[in-house]
Write a protein that holds these residues in place. Structure first.
Motif, PDB file in Angstrom:
ATOM      1  N   GLY A  13      -1.865   5.548   1.567  1.00 35.00           N
ATOM      2  CA  GLY A  13      -2.153   5.895   0.126  1.00 35.00           C
ATOM      3  C   GLY A  13      -2.311   7.311  -0.318  1.00 35.00           C
ATOM      4  N   LEU A  14      -3.461   7.252  -1.096  1.00 32.28           N
ATOM      5  CA  LEU A  14      -4.055   8.506  -1.880  1.00 32.28           C
ATOM      6  C   LEU A  14      -4.577   9.464  -0.844  1.00 32.28           C
ATOM      7  CD1 LEU A  14      -4.949   6.976  -5.322  1.00 32.28           C
ATOM      8  CD2 LEU A  14      -2.782   7.935  -4.492  1.00 32.28           C
ATOM      9  N   GLY A 140       6.905   0.023  -6.396  1.00 34.66           N
ATOM     10  CA  GLY A 140       6.646   0.807  -5.534  1.00 34.66           C
ATOM     11  C   GLY A 140       5.217   1.834  -5.611  1.00 34.66           C
ATOM     12  N   PHE A 141       4.302   1.362  -6.709  1.00 29.89           N
ATOM     13  CA  PHE A 141       3.384   2.131  -7.001  1.00 29.89           C
ATOM     14  C   PHE A 141       2.143   1.829  -6.087  1.00 29.89           C
ATOM     15  CE2 PHE A 141       4.182   2.483 -11.909  1.00 29.89           C
ATOM     16  CZ  PHE A 141       5.202   3.440 -11.487  1.00 29.89           C
ATOM     17  N   LYS A 188       0.515   1.364   0.369  1.00 26.78           N
ATOM     18  CA  LYS A 188       0.255   1.714  -0.819  1.00 26.78           C
ATOM     19  C   LYS A 188      -0.798   0.772  -1.354  1.00 26.78           C
ATOM     20  CE  LYS A 188       3.776   4.239  -1.493  1.00 26.78           C
ATOM     21  NZ  LYS A 188       4.882   4.237  -2.290  1.00 26.78           N
ATOM     22  N   ILE A 189      -1.445   0.095  -0.462  1.00 22.46           N
ATOM     23  CA  ILE A 189      -2.713  -0.686  -1.076  1.00 22.46           C
ATOM     24  C   ILE A 189      -4.120  -0.043  -0.735  1.00 22.46           C
ATOM     25  CG2 ILE A 189      -3.964  -3.044  -0.550  1.00 22.46           C
ATOM     26  CD1 ILE A 189      -1.049  -4.200   0.411  1.00 22.46           C
ATOM     27  N   ASP A 220      -6.719   2.521   2.303  1.00 16.28           N
ATOM     28  CA  ASP A 220      -7.816   3.134   1.801  1.00 16.28           C
ATOM     29  C   ASP A 220      -8.666   2.358   1.044  1.00 16.28           C
ATOM     30  OD1 ASP A 220      -6.329   5.479   3.070  1.00 16.28           O
ATOM     31  OD2 ASP A 220      -5.347   5.968   1.075  1.00 16.28           O
ATOM     32  N   VAL A 221      -9.880   3.055   1.041  1.00 17.24           N
ATOM     33  CA  VAL A 221     -11.096   2.187   0.262  1.00 17.24           C
ATOM     34  C   VAL A 221     -11.350   3.278  -0.873  1.00 17.24           C
ATOM     35  CG1 VAL A 221     -13.347   1.444   0.552  1.00 17.24           C
ATOM     36  CG2 VAL A 221     -12.047   1.592   2.500  1.00 17.24           C
TER      37      VAL A 221
END
Length: 285
Positions: A13-14, A140-141, A188-189, A220-221
């Motif tokens: 993720g981010l 896909g986001f 991606k979650i 990711d949190v």
């Protein structure tokens, strides 16, 4: 390739935008009844100006929402929600940051994506609208799945848990599995324990203390505790906009607990606190 994928070297993720430090998600509430700012950014021009200010202060992500999810809030129509958020997204897509749409509705997600959003933040963890799972899978986001005990209208009526940490983690684990089965890439979650969403002060504190445990879910949190009521209940500060110091304290605890994204109203103050924390952590002695 989206902004989220450029230069990505880490698997999740981010957190892969740059390094491993927490990313700051700036909140843009395009609502007349926001608990945090009293509707100060409810007009398109005011919301865009606020968003631009948050980016200048150091926001990595803008989370734009048009439906209040404060305790007791009523739902609004898709048309009204789109009328609030789409012009703001269009006015922010040149800012060079990730734009997240904060919504529970597939139609709003789709309209926001067409306008320039590249991330979904759903307080219902894609449960509210049965069409949202398929949409997010195909888009896909990245998507943030949040835990809430009930709909915002009634979530604070009488929240009860036998073990709040275990129950919230079990719920998020189930939602992750459902999303993966629906074609959403686990990488991606993003997961959010939902501070203030159907929780008492003690529930919130237990979840915040247990933040490192949520990393075991493999996603990711995100921590969203900014200006929330529990801070006022602990400190005696009734006015949300005066809970900045308490909010930054929670954000720093989140950072030390390994949280990847901090969703905040006060970007400048949070960024400054993170920079000092990081400088101290990097210092030699």
């Amino acid at each position: 390739m989206t902004e989220l994928e450029k230069g990505s070297a880490l698997p999740r993720g981010l957190s892969s935008i740059e390094g491993t430090s927490p990313k700051i998600m700036g909140i843009v509430n395009v609502t007349p009844d926001s608990f945090s700012d009293g509707g100060r950014h409810a007009t398109t021009d005011a919301a865009i100006a606020h968003a631009r200010r948050l980016v200048a202060e150091g926001a990595d992500i803008l989370d734009i929402g048009g439906e209040s999810t404060r305790p007791g809030a009523d739902a609004i129509s898709i048309d009204e929600e789109c009328a609030r958020v789409i012009p703001v997204i269009e006015g922010c897509r040149d800012l060079g940051v990730t734009i997240s749409i904060d919504t529970r509705k597939k139609a709003v997600m789709a309209a926001a994506a067409a306008a320039g959003a590249t991330m979904i933040n759903d307080v219902s963890a894609l449960e509210y609208d049965p069409e949202s799972l398929e949409f997010v899978g195909k888009s896909g986001f990245p998507v943030c799945l949040m835990h809430s005990l009930a709909d915002p209208k009634v979530m604070q009526d009488n929240p009860v848990y036998d073990d709040v940490v275990a129950e919230v983690m079990a719920y998020l684990r189930r939602r992750i599995d459902i999303c993966v089965a629906a074609g959403i890439d686990r990488r991606k979650i993003i997961i959010d324990p939902g501070i203030g969403f159907g929780k008492t002060v003690d529930h919130n504190l237990s979840l915040i203390k247990a933040l490192p445990e949520f990393q075991s879910l493999g996603c990711d949190v995100l921590l969203g505790a900014s200006r929330k009521r529990f801070i006022g209940q602990i400190t005696g500060e009734a006015i949300a906009e005066k809970r900045v110091v308490g909010s930054v304290a929670v954000a720093l605890h989140g950072a030390t607990s390994g949280v990847q994204i901090l969703r905040v109203h006060d970007v400048k103050e949070t960024r400054q606190a993170l920079e000092i924390w990081q400088a101290i952590d990097a210092a030699s002695f």
